[in-house]
Design an enzyme around this catalytic site. Structure first.
Site, short mmCIF file in Angstrom:
data_model
loop_
_atom_site.label_atom_id
_atom_site.label_comp_id
_atom_site.label_asym_id
_atom_site.label_seq_id
_atom_site.Cartn_x
_atom_site.Cartn_y
_atom_site.Cartn_z
N HIS A 89 73.08 63.85 47.26
CA HIS A 89 71.77 63.19 47.15
C HIS A 89 70.78 64.22 46.64
O HIS A 89 70.77 65.37 47.10
CB HIS A 89 71.39 62.66 48.54
N TYR A 122 61.53 58.98 47.40
CA TYR A 122 60.62 59.27 48.51
C TYR A 122 59.98 60.64 48.27
O TYR A 122 60.49 61.46 47.49
CB TYR A 122 61.34 59.21 49.87
N TYR A 125 86.31 28.90 78.24
CA TYR A 125 85.29 29.69 77.54
C TYR A 125 84.73 30.68 78.54
O TYR A 125 84.31 30.31 79.65
CB TYR A 125 84.18 28.77 77.03
N ASP A 137 81.95 36.82 73.67
CA ASP A 137 82.30 35.55 74.28
C ASP A 137 83.62 35.11 73.66
O ASP A 137 83.82 35.24 72.45
CB ASP A 137 81.19 34.50 74.12
N GLU A 168 90.83 22.39 66.92
CA GLU A 168 91.19 23.56 66.12
C GLU A 168 92.70 23.51 66.01
O GLU A 168 93.40 23.47 67.03
CB GLU A 168 90.76 24.85 66.82
N LEU A 169 93.20 23.51 64.79
CA LEU A 169 94.65 23.45 64.57
C LEU A 169 95.10 24.79 63.98
O LEU A 169 94.65 25.17 62.89
CB LEU A 169 94.99 22.31 63.60
N TYR A 170 95.95 25.47 64.73
CA TYR A 170 96.46 26.77 64.29
C TYR A 170 97.89 26.64 63.84
O TYR A 170 98.69 25.94 64.48
CB TYR A 170 96.43 27.78 65.46
C1 LIG Z 1 69.15 66.24 50.56
C2 LIG Z 1 69.17 65.52 51.85
C3 LIG Z 1 68.04 64.91 52.31
C4 LIG Z 1 68.06 64.23 53.51
N1 LIG Z 1 66.90 63.70 53.97
C5 LIG Z 1 66.87 63.12 55.18
C6 LIG Z 1 65.65 62.65 55.70
O1 LIG Z 1 64.61 62.78 55.06
N2 LIG Z 1 65.68 62.04 56.90
C7 LIG Z 1 66.81 61.89 57.60
O2 LIG Z 1 66.77 61.32 58.68
N3 LIG Z 1 67.99 62.35 57.16
C8 LIG Z 1 68.05 62.95 55.95
N4 LIG Z 1 69.23 63.42 55.46
C9 LIG Z 1 70.46 63.17 56.21
C10 LIG Z 1 70.63 64.17 57.34
O3 LIG Z 1 70.37 65.44 56.87
C11 LIG Z 1 72.03 64.14 57.93
O4 LIG Z 1 72.45 62.83 58.10
C12 LIG Z 1 72.06 64.88 59.27
O5 LIG Z 1 71.49 66.15 59.12
C13 LIG Z 1 73.48 65.01 59.77
O6 LIG Z 1 73.48 65.78 60.93
P1 LIG Z 1 74.87 66.22 61.60
O7 LIG Z 1 74.53 67.02 62.79
O8 LIG Z 1 75.71 65.04 61.76
O9 LIG Z 1 75.59 67.06 60.47
P2 LIG Z 1 75.41 68.59 60.03
O10 LIG Z 1 74.02 69.02 60.09
O11 LIG Z 1 76.08 68.70 58.71
O12 LIG Z 1 76.21 69.37 61.12
C14 LIG Z 1 77.64 69.35 61.14
C15 LIG Z 1 78.07 70.70 61.60
O13 LIG Z 1 79.47 70.72 61.78
C16 LIG Z 1 79.91 72.02 61.50
N5 LIG Z 1 81.34 72.01 61.21
C17 LIG Z 1 81.99 71.26 60.31
N6 LIG Z 1 83.30 71.54 60.31
C18 LIG Z 1 83.49 72.51 61.24
C19 LIG Z 1 84.62 73.22 61.70
N7 LIG Z 1 85.85 73.00 61.21
N8 LIG Z 1 84.44 74.13 62.67
C20 LIG Z 1 83.23 74.37 63.20
N9 LIG Z 1 82.12 73.73 62.79
C21 LIG Z 1 82.24 72.80 61.82
C22 LIG Z 1 79.11 72.39 60.27
O14 LIG Z 1 79.02 73.77 60.07
C23 LIG Z 1 77.75 71.78 60.59
O15 LIG Z 1 76.88 72.68 61.18
C24 LIG Z 1 69.24 64.12 54.27
C25 LIG Z 1 70.38 64.73 53.81
C26 LIG Z 1 70.36 65.43 52.62
C27 LIG Z 1 71.61 66.06 52.15
#
Ligand SMILES: Cc1cc2nc3c(=O)[nH]c(=O)nc-3n(C[C@H](O)[C@H](O)[C@H](O)COP(=O)(O)OP(=O)(O)OC[C@H]3O[C@@H](n4cnc5c(N)ncnc54)[C@H](O)[C@@H]3O)c2cc1C
Length: 812
Positions: free
Chosen positions: A224, A255, A528, A541, A640-642
């Site tokens: 993105h 945005y 039900y 339900d 209902e016919l199955y």
């Molecule tokens: C450009 C951009 C703009 C965005 N703008 C917005 C916004 O304006 N508002 C909004 O609400 N959201 C926004 N988002 C979305 C939002 O950033 C994400 O949905 C959110 O940050 C996800 O959080 P998370 O904790 O799930 O993932 P992450 O922040 O990615 O955390 C996952 C973590 O898992 C760790 N990990 C993965 N694999 C391993 C492994 N094998 N061992 C150890 N650690 C591991 C990673 O290092 C990482 O730290 C945006 C995203 C992007 C990319």
């Protein structure tokens, strides 16, 4: 120690919030591991601009956003706030969008968040950089704002650490070690961490981690675009990071937010850029961070041209810094939460925006600690909601990409997905096509909405044309099919209804314990009843038909019911659960002439005495073996016919041929919906969800408290005494004023509830809307207003059901 040994994988906004929410509830053996450094780990949270808009068609998502914003408003990291309360402004630059903003305000109001539609001049006053000629109006939500996501990680991890939570940065998870079918440990590059509970909060890496536990996550990382401009002269000298509301220009998929004297521009208007989770680069190999890909400038050209048009002050500035940042999309746009169906102790909290992060974490913590979530209804979020085809890699990528494209689109409540289709088709599909079915899609199934072949039934009938929004995916044929069902007889394709076979010597006890009904009745009985959570909330339900001593057919609502059954199976093999939906089909043959069609075709006694209402039996219809259940969701005589899928077409043809002399028609879902609302039959997911109990939903009759213990019973004893809200039937006199669901309901200027299901009732000649209302406003005769876009529609509370309260049609 209190609580199980718990490992959270990932310290982004989700993992950090969950560490806080779990530890505050007393769990004290928690380890958070992340492959990156803290608090900016290199995941999506490390570069998100943090715009938090609360408007959402889903009540749960709005409530989760609201909780997150309120929580962030109380948090600080190193003396700096985690939330910047500047408000949110969604713009309209087209008349359609302005209309849509009214609908979005309706959702916000229904879900308890304040906002207002503002005129173009006020939009410009809020955002002086806007071209005044470009804007038709806006939706202003004062409580929206910016969440500083890295600070949010920092603040919540510190709170958790103060309660004893261990954080292990720069520790990569390599494997999940199992002990049989439960988690035993998390294997990292720094050794093994024993665990009873593992929660995958790994964001875009989620599918990789889940795979280690044998679980397929329908999630695609998509790139993105986020660009930051150079200094905008009009913002020069701005001392505060952000002073104006966060801004959405959804007509152009854009945005904006300020950062001191520069602007951030987020862009969804570009080709989808999916990336396989396996292709995410390692921290060491990443140029910036693993969740950041190089900016593809060409994909930004249209966005930048539109930015300069909307915000003339940017015409002399350049983009200085830009990324293609990765974050998660799912096939239905909702998060993935819950426990693996196959591996005990392996949980996920995935595909979560910063906006909803603390709300999701709170829900997860309640679920983990208490066994169910009491703050939010999670039926749309549970990771086990998916059907097998939903997990096909091709499906996942196609749908996730489409959801990226449509993220800011105006989506009609009935708008079906366009591709991949058709996926699931009943054996009657070809016959339905021949009758000119207009198909919509539900859970992969092609479902006739109405049939062009019935157009000849329309002339001479009083079928009002609804307003233009409700008239999309509508035809006057709908009214004709509904009326013809009540006059003669119709075939309804009910194949899409989920069916589960529950069998074995433990089946009776099993269903007795899981449901609110008395299912230990004679062979041939149909009951039900409800599935409840431990806290008495309605999970579903269902209709339980006892076909043999140890064999039941259960009509369910979806995969969550199947998952619920499987989780509660006794370990001794005495109960077998089988999803028989794909291999079987169902026709509802309903209407006053249903018996005249069916009886001559069968060896069974289908007379009123020989086949009572809410009974079932096996019989032949011509050469077709069927299970017949005397039930009707449209409130008419019939069955209902199955049968098995191979015999489906023969069943249709047999009934169709026999029905000709009785004027038989095929009826579609739209007529069905109208007929079921006239009869007051609830639909799970729309009318009631996990957050409601049977008494307030008007389903107390389905609860047999005297039958002995069942899941949710203890909680119900407390809830029965305190019904403060009710699912209530309203009618609307204006025949054009058909509403669609999710609209706010007002008592004078005060929002008091929201619409769940609605349709025009072609038999009763009025619009019908079911709504959740405070008990004191649920008495018949109470006049209220429904907010529909920018209008108010007068509605009155009425006794239900509206049609055949004496049940004469059904029992006749
Ligand atoms: C450009 C951009 C703009 C965005 N703008 C917005 C916004 O304006 N508002 C909004 O609400 N959201 C926004 N988002 C979305 C939002 O950033 C994400 O949905 C959110 O940050 C996800 O959080 P998370 O904790 O799930 O993932 P992450 O922040 O990615 O955390 C996952 C973590 O898992 C760790 N990990 C993965 N694999 C391993 C492994 N094998 N061992 C150890 N650690 C591991 C990673 O290092 C990482 O730290 C945006 C995203 C992007 C990319």
């Amino acid at each position: 120690m209190t609580g199980p040994r718990t490992v959270l994988i990932g310290a982004g906004v989700v993992g950090a919030a969950l560490a806080d929410e779990l530890s505050v509830r007393g769990w004290d053996d928690i380890t958070v591991v992340d492959q990156g450094p803290l608090p900016a780990t290199g995941g999506s949270s490390s570069h998100a601009p943090g715009l938090a808009f609360q408007a959402n068609p889903s009540k749960t998502m709005t409530q989760m956003a609201r909780y997150t914003i309120e929580k962030m408003g109380r948090l600080e990291a190193a003396g700096q706030p985690c939330f910047l309360p500047v408000g949110g402004l969604e713009l309209a630059t087209t008349p359609e969008r302005l209309t849509e903003l009214h609908r979005r305000l309706g959702w916000l109001t229904a879900w308890g968040v304040k906002g207002r539609i503002i005129r173009p001049e006020e939009c410009v006053a809020q955002w002086p950089l806007l071209d005044p000629d470009a804007v038709l109006g806006g939706l202003l939500v004062p409580t929206d704002g910016v969440i500083k996501s890295v600070r949010a990680v920092d603040a919540q991890l510190r709170l958790a650490q103060a309660r004893g939570v261990r954080c292990q940065p720069q520790t990569e998870v390599l494997d999940i070690r199992m002990d049989g079918d439960r988690v035993a440990a998390v294997v990292t590059d720094r050794g093994e961490i024993p665990a009873d509970v593992v929660v995958c909060c790994a964001g875009i890496w989620g599918p990789r981690i889940a795979r280690l536990a044998g679980m397929a996550l329908p999630l695609t990382p998509l790139a993105h675009q986020l660009a930051w401009t150079g200094q905008v002269p009009a913002l020069a000298g701005q001392a505060e990071e952000i002073v104006r509301p966060i801004l959405r220009h959804q007509d152009a998929d854009l945005y904006f937010r300020e950062r001191f004297d520069v602007l951030g521009v987020g862009n969804y208007r570009h080709r989808p850029l999916p990336l396989s989770p396996d292709d995410i680069v390692s921290i060491d190999a990443a140029q910036v961070m693993p969740s950041v890909l190089p900016f593809t400038e060409d994909d930004f050209a249209e966005a930048w041209a539109e930015t300069r048009r909307l915000l003339p002050a940017t015409r002399d500035v350049k983009v200085e810094d830009a990324i293609n940042g990765l974050f998660s999309f799912t096939p239905d746009g909702m998060p993935l939460m819950g426990q693996s169906a196959a591996v005990e102790g392996f949980w996920v909290a995935e595909a979560v925006w910063v906006t909803h992060s603390a709300g999701v974490a709170r829900a997860m913590a309640e679920w983990l600690v208490d066994g169910c979530c009491s703050s939010f209804d999670l039926h749309e979020c549970d990771v086990n909601r998916f059907e097998p085809h939903h997990l096909a890699p091709d499906y996942v990528v196609a749908r996730d990409c489409q959801n990226y494209v449509e993220v800011y689109d105006i989506i009609h409540p009935l708008q079906p997905m366009e591709a991949p289709r058709p996926l699931r088709a009943s054996p009657f599909y070809e016959r339905e096509q021949q009758l000119g079915a207009f198909f919509l899609e539900g859970n992969g199934w092609e479902r006739p909405h109405w049939y062009a072949a019935n157009a000849g039934l329309v002339p001479g009938r009083d079928i009002p044309v609804p307003n233009p929004w409700a008239a999309r995916y509508w035809s006057p044929i709908v009214g004709a099919e509904a009326q013809a069902t009540r006059e003669a007889v119709a075939l309804y394709d009910m194949t899409a209804l989920k069916r589960v076979e529950v069998s074995g010597r433990g089946a009776v006890d099993f269903l007795h314990r899981l449901t609110t009904g008395d299912v230990a009745k004679s062979v041939g009985s149909v009951t039900y009843c409800l599935l409840l959570d431990e806290d008495g909330g309605i999970r579903s339900d269902i209709t339980v038909a006892r076909l043999d001593r140890d064999e039941f057919q259960v009509g369910c609502n979806g995969n969550l019911d199947l998952d619920w059954f499987r989780r509660h199976l006794p370990g001794d093999g005495s109960v077998i659960i089988r999803d028989i939906t794909p291999g079987t089909c169902c026709i509802g043959v309903w209407g006053p002439l249903a018996r005249a069609v069916v009886q001559p075709l069968t060896d069974g006694d289908f007379s009123n005495q020989g086949f009572r209402y809410f009974r079932g039996k096996r019989a032949y219809i011509g050469t077709v073996p069927v299970t017949a259940l005397r039930l009707s969701y449209v409130g008419e005589l019939g069955w209902e016919l199955y049968t098995t899928a191979d015999m489906g077409r023969k069943l249709w043809d047999t009934l169709w041929a026999a029905g000709q002399e009785h004027g038989i028609i095929a009826g579609g879902r739209a007529a069905f919906n109208s007929l079921r609302l006239e009869k007051g039959y609830r639909s799970f997911g729309a009318d009631m969800t996990f957050e409601h109990d049977p008494y307030e939903a008007g389903l107390g009759f389905a609860v047999k408290m005297g039958k002995g213990d069942f899941i949710g019973r203890a909680a119900l004893e407390l809830r029965a005494a305190s019904v403060s809200r009710r699912l209530t039937c309203l009618t609307i006199d204006d025949p054009t004023a058909v509403v669609m669901g999710k609209e706010p309901v007002y008592d004078a200027q005060r929002c008091v509830g929201y619409v769940t299901s609605a349709a025009y009732g072609y038999t009763i000649g009025k619009g019908i809307a079911y709504a959740w209302l405070p008990a004191e406003l649920a008495a018949p005769g109470q006049e209220l207003d429904i907010g529909y876009f920018d209008q108010r529609i007068r509605a009155v509370v009425v006794e239900e059901p509206l049609f055949d309260p004496g049940m004469e049609r059904l029992r006749g």
